[in-house]
Scaffold this motif. Structure first.
Motif: not given
Length: 446
Positions: A263-271, A393-404
Motif C-alpha cells: 500500500r505504501t508503494a501504491a500510495l507513493w505512485i499516486i502522490w 514528500g515523495f510526491g513533492r519530488i514530482a511537484s519540483i520537477i513539474a514546473p521545470l
C-alpha cells in the motif's frame, strides 16, 4: 470500550465542526500561498523580465521545501504531536511569506520560497491526520474530503488576489505576499484552540489528557442518544471482533514492513503522478494564457473561473467517498482528470479553454480530496504521520520537477504533448489506486 471506540461511535458534534473549521482555515491559507505563486510568476515575468527558466525555479523551489517539510513533518508529528507541528508549520511559512514581500532580488525571493515550502509541506499531511483521527468512523472519509475542500477556498482567494491585487500595479505581488503573514497569527489559535490526537496521547501514555478530550467530545451528545449509540455498538461488536491480522497490523512500526509495503508503494505512485500533473498544469496556466496572447488581467480572470470548478469537485468527492468507497472514488476521479487533461491540450478557443480548465479543476481537485482521505487510513497510529508525510514528500519530488519540465516540453511538442503527459500520469495514478485496500467503514487502526 476504548477511548478510540468511544470517539468512533459519536455523531458529528460542535467540537468536530470546530476541529474541521480550525484545521480547514489553516489548509485554505496554505492553498492561498501555493496559488499566489502562479500569479506572481506571471507578473514577475513581465515586471522583472524573467526568463522561462527563472520563473520555473521560482515555481519549483517551494516544492523542494515542501518535499522535505512533508517527510520530516510527519515524523515529527509522530513524536511531539499533531497539533504542535500544525502550529509550528503555520508559523514558519507565515513569517517566510511575509518576508518574501520585501525581497529585492530573485535570489532572495527563491530562498524565502524554500522556507515557505518547508512549513507548507509539513502542515498538509499533519492536518489531515489530525482530522482523520477524530472523525466518526462512518463519515471519516467525508470529513477529510471536506477538510481538503478548504484548498479550493484558499486557491479561490489566491485567484481573487491575483486578479485584483497582483495585476493592479508593479508592486501588487508584494502586497499579495504581505497577506501571507495571516497564518502567523492563526498559529496561536491552533496551538490554543484545537485538541491533540487522542491516539497520539495514548501512545505516549498521556492517558489523563486523552480521557479529558474524549469526555469533552461525549459531553456534546445528549445522554439518551449516547446510550442508544452504545447499545448499537455492543451489537456490532459481537459481529466484528479483532482478528490476529488486525492486531499484527496495529503493531507495525515501519511503512515498508511486509504488511504495509504494497500500500505504501501504491500510495507513493499516486502522490507522484498527481503532483506532476496538478502542479505542472495549475502553476503554469496563468503564464501559459499570457503566452497565448491574453492580457495579464484576462489570464488571471480565466484562472479565477477555472478555480471555481474546484468546489463542486470536492462536493462530489465528499458524497461519493462514503457511497462508492475510497478506492473507486479516487480511481474514477483520476480517470476523469486524464480525460480533462487531454481535452485541455487540444483547446484553442476561449470557451474551450475555460470548459477544459473547469473539467480538469473539477476532477483533479476531487481526486485530491479522496487521496487525502485515504492516506491516514492505511497506517496504524505509530506510523500514521510518517506514512502520510513520506507519501506527500515523495510526491513533492514530482511537484519540483513539474514546473521545470513545462518550458522544454512546450518548445518540443506544444500544449498537446504537455497535457498528453499529464493525462498519462493521471492514468498511471488511477491504475495504482485500484490496488489499494478499501477502508470505508473500517475502524482506524490504533
Amino acid at each position: 470500550m476504548s477511548r478510540n471506540a468511544r470517539l468512533d461511535r459519536l455523531p458529528v458534534t460542535a467540537k468536530h465542526r470546530r476541529l474541521l473549521f480550525g484545521s480547514g482555515i489553516g489548509w485554505a491559507l496554505d492553498a492561498m500561498d501555493v496559488g499566489l505563486i502562479s500569479f506572481i510568476m506571471a507578473a514577475l515575468a513581465v515586471h522583472w523580465n524573467l526568463s522561462a527558466t527563472q520563473t520555473s525555479w521560482l515555481g519549483s523551489i517551494g516544492f523542494v521545501g515542501m518535499a522535505l517539510g512533508a517527510t520530516f513533518g510527519g515524523l515529527l508529528a509522530d513524536r511531539i504531536g499533531r497539533r504542535q507541528v500544525f502550529a509550528l508549520t503555520l508559523l514558519v511559512y507565515g513569517l517566510a511569506t511575509g518576508a518574501s514581500a520585501l525581497a529585492g532580488s530573485l535570489a532572495v525571493l527563491i530562498a524565502l520560497r524554500f522556507l515557505v515550502g518547508l512549513g507548507l509541506g509539513a502542515e498538509l499531511p499533519v492536518a489531515s491526520t489530525l482530522v482523520s483521527e477524530f472523525a466518526p468512523r462512518k463519515i471519516r472519509g467525508r470529513m477529510v474530503v471536506l477538510l481538503e475542500a478548504f484548498w479550493a477556498v484558499g486557491w479561490l482567494a489566491a485567484a481573487l488576489i491575483g486578479a485584483f491585487v497582483v495585476s493592479a500595479s508593479e508592486n501588487g505581488w508584494r502586497w499579495a505576499l504581505a497577506l501571507g503573514c495571516v497564518p502567523t497569527l492563526y498559529a496561536v489559535y491552533v496551538r490554543m484552540g484545537l485538541p491533540e490526537s487522542v491516539r497520539f496521547l495514548e501512545k505516549k501514555n498521556r492517558h489523563e489528557e486523552a480521557e479529558e478530550i474524549v469526555a469533552a467530545f461525549e459531553a456534546e451528545v445528549d445522554p439518551a442518544e449516547l446510550a442508544a449509540i452504545d447499545e448499537r455498538g455492543r451489537r456490532e461488536a459481537e459481529e466484528g471482533v479483532s482478528t490476529p491480522e488486525q492486531d499484527a497490523f496495529a503493531r507495525e512500526d515501519s511503512i515498508w514492513s511486509p504488511l504495509l509495503r504494497r500500500r505504501t508503494a501504491a500510495l507513493w505512485i499516486i502522490w507522484f503522478c498527481v503532483n506532476l500533473s496538478y502542479y505542472g498544469a495549475f502553476i503554469w496556466i496563468p503564464s501559459l494564457l499570457v503566452d497565448q496572447g491574453f492580457t495579464l488581467v484576462k489570464s488571471f480572470t480565466f484562472t479565477l473561473i477555472i478555480t471555481l470548478a474546484q468546489l463542486p469537485g470536492y462536493a462530489v468527492a465528499a458524497w461519493l467517498i462514503e457511497k462508492w468507497g475510497r478506492r473507486m472514488t479516487l480511481a474514477t476521479l483520476l480517470l476523469g482528470s486524464a480525460a480533462a487533461a487531454a481535452f485541455y491540450g487540444t483547446a484553442e478557443t476561449e470557451a474551450m479553454i475555460i470548459l477544459a480548465g473547469c473539467l480538469l479543476s473539477f476532477f483533479n481537485l476531487g481526486a485530491w480530496g479522496a487521496l487525502y482521505a485515504i492516506g491516514p487510513e492505511l497506517y496504524p497510529t505509530a506510523v500514521r504521520g510518517a506514512g502520510t508525510g513520506a507519501a506527500a514528500g515523495f510526491g513533492r519530488i514530482a511537484s519540483i520537477i513539474a514546473p521545470l519540465i513545462v518550458p522544454p516540453i512546450l518548445i518540443f511538442g506544444g500544449p498537446l504533448l504537455l497535457f498528453g503527459l499529464f493525462a498519462l500520469s493521471f492514468l498511471i495514478a488511477s491504475a495504482a489506486a485500484f490496488t489499494l485496500p478499501e477502508q470505508r467503514g473500517k475502524v482506524l487502526e490504533v
